[in-house]
Design a protein around this motif. Structure first.
Motif, PDB file in Angstrom:
ATOM      1  N   GLN A  59      -3.677   3.271   1.677  1.00 27.55           N
ATOM      2  CA  GLN A  59      -4.450   2.044   1.816  1.00 27.55           C
ATOM      3  C   GLN A  59      -3.591   0.976   2.474  1.00 27.55           C
ATOM      4  O   GLN A  59      -2.444   0.790   2.111  1.00 27.55           O
ATOM      5  CB  GLN A  59      -4.898   1.532   0.446  1.00 27.55           C
ATOM      6  CG  GLN A  59      -6.074   2.269  -0.118  1.00 27.55           C
ATOM      7  CD  GLN A  59      -6.604   1.556  -1.341  1.00 27.55           C
ATOM      8  OE1 GLN A  59      -6.015   0.597  -1.824  1.00 27.55           O
ATOM      9  NE2 GLN A  59      -7.725   2.014  -1.834  1.00 27.55           N
TER      10      GLN A  59
ATOM     11  N   PRO B  70       0.808  -1.223   0.000  1.00 28.21           N
ATOM     12  CA  PRO B  70       0.000   0.000   0.000  1.00 28.21           C
ATOM     13  C   PRO B  70       0.838   1.269   0.000  1.00 28.21           C
ATOM     14  O   PRO B  70       0.369   2.324  -0.412  1.00 28.21           O
ATOM     15  CB  PRO B  70      -0.823  -0.116   1.282  1.00 28.21           C
ATOM     16  CG  PRO B  70      -0.032  -1.025   2.159  1.00 28.21           C
ATOM     17  CD  PRO B  70       0.678  -1.974   1.272  1.00 28.21           C
TER      18      PRO B  70
ATOM     19  N   ALA C  11      -4.404   4.510  -8.488  1.00 30.19           N
ATOM     20  CA  ALA C  11      -4.996   3.194  -8.247  1.00 30.19           C
ATOM     21  C   ALA C  11      -5.200   2.901  -6.765  1.00 30.19           C
ATOM     22  O   ALA C  11      -5.786   1.878  -6.416  1.00 30.19           O
ATOM     23  CB  ALA C  11      -4.121   2.105  -8.873  1.00 30.19           C
ATOM     24  N   GLY C  12      -4.698   3.770  -5.881  1.00 34.46           N
ATOM     25  CA  GLY C  12      -4.970   3.600  -4.457  1.00 34.46           C
ATOM     26  C   GLY C  12      -3.743   3.433  -3.595  1.00 34.46           C
ATOM     27  O   GLY C  12      -3.864   3.339  -2.371  1.00 34.46           O
ATOM     28  N   ARG C  13      -2.564   3.414  -4.186  1.00 36.16           N
ATOM     29  CA  ARG C  13      -1.340   3.284  -3.393  1.00 36.16           C
ATOM     30  C   ARG C  13      -0.821   4.674  -3.012  1.00 36.16           C
ATOM     31  O   ARG C  13      -1.063   5.655  -3.703  1.00 36.16           O
ATOM     32  CB  ARG C  13      -0.263   2.528  -4.178  1.00 36.16           C
ATOM     33  CG  ARG C  13      -0.665   1.121  -4.590  1.00 36.16           C
ATOM     34  CD  ARG C  13       0.426   0.488  -5.444  1.00 36.16           C
ATOM     35  NE  ARG C  13       0.049  -0.846  -5.914  1.00 36.16           N
ATOM     36  CZ  ARG C  13      -0.626  -1.105  -7.009  1.00 36.16           C
ATOM     37  NH1 ARG C  13      -1.037  -0.097  -7.766  1.00 36.16           N
ATOM     38  NH2 ARG C  13      -0.916  -2.342  -7.355  1.00 36.16           N
ATOM     39  N   THR C  14      -0.075   4.716  -1.922  1.00 31.16           N
ATOM     40  CA  THR C  14       0.603   5.942  -1.530  1.00 31.16           C
ATOM     41  C   THR C  14       2.039   5.859  -2.030  1.00 31.16           C
ATOM     42  O   THR C  14       2.777   4.942  -1.670  1.00 31.16           O
ATOM     43  CB  THR C  14       0.589   6.124  -0.002  1.00 31.16           C
ATOM     44  OG1 THR C  14      -0.766   6.231   0.434  1.00 31.16           O
ATOM     45  CG2 THR C  14       1.348   7.366   0.398  1.00 31.16           C
TER      46      THR C  14
END
Length: 540
Positions: A244, A121, A150-153
């Protein structure tokens, strides 16, 4: 996506927050445990591309998949995950290409791809555009932006980003002289500076402008900017982007729970990888075996027929010490360079929790043992026969057993030197160590001719036990008298008992010497593990 143009500073305190978990920075045991758990949820991609050049893209991805996802997935499902990651990063066409043949941008993307297998994540990168041209840098940044969307940091540092690249950053944190001079969205950089009376010239790169300010080109403004950003006079509310944290991998319509594979399974994967690496590194296997055969033949011809000639007994003893010294040197020097060469990859994979260091060390050790033993066999076979040694399978087996211990011990000592000092210094120490052990081996100077103090010092040299064991393998255990040529009036060292007595060797010491060599090997291998662990963890 965060941009951090900063320097490493010590003594930092604060809180790391990832989803529902929170870690207080500090030296307490609970803080360290929390950081370890947090590290399992993130990956760190270094500035330089630490990839093994002998493997193809597909093989590296397969190894990463096996080590990260384990054996709870079918091969077909693993293959689909690999293809999905490669498609995302634009590497599908390079699947059968070795890493040494990849471009700089492809290597950078592959470094990211192997870490995306378990869908971390949080992704940290150290200057991901270093060594890339402007177009490749832009493509790299677009790819990282897609990962962030896409939701990653995605958190990284970078040097001198272009305006188009700087515009992609969601959040920017700029340090100057250890103080934060800007903390906010990239698109707000110019308006923020304008609110302070610092007008960025039209068509000027905002990143270049604020770095010019930080470097003092418009006066000493860092203290002023640090004070202003601390009271957040411009930003009413700091946006918080929550990373996430979900220990699962989405593949198509399936949701795959990622469990840490057992170390035994990782050992099997690493064992397979080491075997392939040894086979493809022709300088370590093919060339070395060929040279050992050639040197074995030359040495046998040089000492031809000395093994059973009573007039050439001292020459035959010279063959023993030369054989031991040759195998010692040729095993120690590569051993010195082994871990320094592999250390960059080892540090990266160990830091990102691919495997435990003990698992890697065990796999490396077990794959190297048969190779070292084979070196002693391919050298001994031609030289033993051509030099006229007794053709008895028991004596030859004892002879090879001793030389196998030489190669294993020399390799271990080389590893120890290589994990304690730099590679250049290690080659020097390795050569000096070999020379010192030859001096105390009991041939150039007989042990009985040494002073009492030097006799104790000589016990440090493992070649002393090797020399005695080699001589016993040839001359002990009811060896028949040697042949004295007809053109010689007298052969003083015709009888094996006299030879052993002259050299100061005890006829019952063979297995004692082997036991000492094996114990030394075990002790040194244990020490090597701790020195390797210290070297790996030193830079973490």
């Amino acid at each position: 996506m965060y941009y951090l143009p900063c320097f490493r500073i010590e003594g930092v305190k604060g809180t790391i927050r990832a989803g529902d978990s929170m870690c207080e920075l500090g030296n307490s045991e609970s803080s360290q445990d929390c950081l370890k758990e947090y590290r399992k949820k993130s990956c760190y991609i270094l500035q330089d591309d630490r990839l093994n050049p002998l493997f193809t893209v597909g093989e590296l991805m397969q190894f990463a998949t096996d080590l990260k996802l384990g054996n709870n997935l079918t091969p077909k499902l693993k293959e689909s995950i690999i293809n999905d990651v490669l498609d995302t990063l634009g590497l599908s066409g390079t699947k059968n290409t070795r890493c040494c043949n990849l471009s700089g941008g492809q290597r950078k993307r592959l470094s990211i791809a192997v870490e995306l297998i378990d869908n971390p994540p949080v992704i940290f990168l150290d200057e991901p555009t270093t060594g890339l041209d402007s177009l490749t840098s832009l493509h790299c940044m677009k790819m990282l932006k897609e990962l962030a969307v896409a939701g990653r940091t995605v958190v990284f540092t970078i040097h001198q980003p272009s305006a188009s690249v700087y515009k992609m950053f969601d959040q920017v944190y700029i340090l100057a002289e250890g103080k934060c001079i800007y903390d906010g969205p990239s698109e707000e950089t110019v308006p923020y500076l304008a609110s302070l009376g610092l007008q960025c010239p039209k068509y000027h790169n905002p990143a270049d402008y604020i770095l010019e300010i930080a470097n003092g080109e418009y006066g000493k403004l860092n203290e002023f900017l640090a004070e202003k950003i601390s009271i957040r006079h411009y930003f009413t509310e700091k946006p918080i982007i929550e990373p996430q944290v979900a220990p699962q991998f989405a593949c198509g319509k399936l949701t795959i729970i990622v469990n840490n594979p057992p170390e035994l399974y990782k050992f099997n994967v690493l064992f397979k990888r080491c075997i392939i690496q040894q086979y493809r590194d022709w300088t370590v296997t093919h060339l070395k075996i060929l040279l050992h055969i050639v040197l074995g033949v030359l040495m046998g011809l040089f000492y031809q027929y000395t093994g059973n000639d009573a007039s050439k007994t001292f020459s035959n003893l010279g063959y023993l010490i030369v054989s031991a010294a040759y195998l010692c040197y040729t095993s120690m020097m590569p051993g010195v360079l082994k871990f320094p060469d592999e250390l960059p990859v080892l540090k990266k994979e160990s830091f990102n929790n691919w495997y435990n260091l003990k698992t890697y060390y065990a796999a490396t050790l077990i794959t190297s043992i048969p190779l070292q033993v084979s070196f002693s066999i391919v050298y001994s076979a031609p030289s033993y026969v051509l030099s006229g040694q007794p053709v008895e399978i028991e004596r030859f087996a004892m002879f090879v057993l001793v030389l196998a211990n030489v190669t294993l011990l020399a390799d271990a000592i080389g590893n120890l030197i290589g994990t304690c000092v730099q590679a250049i210094n290690g080659t020097f120490f390795g050569a000096i160590t070999t020379c010192a052990m030859i001096v105390f081996a009991g041939f150039l100077v007989l042990t009985s001719h040494m002073s009492l103090v030097m006799q104790y010092v000589s016990s440090i040299s493992f070649l002393k036990y090797v020399m005695e064991a080699l001589a016993l393998s040839l001359y002990a255990y009811n060896r028949a008298p040697l042949i004295c040529p007809k053109d010689k009036v007298y052969c003083h060292l015709r009888y094996p008992k006299e030879i052993l007595k002259e050299m100061g060797f005890k006829k019952d010491n063979f297995w004692i010497n082997i036991t000492i060599l094996v114990l030394e090997l075990i002790v040194i291998r244990i020490i090597v593990f701790f020195t390797l662990r210290r070297k790996v963890t030193k830079s973490k």
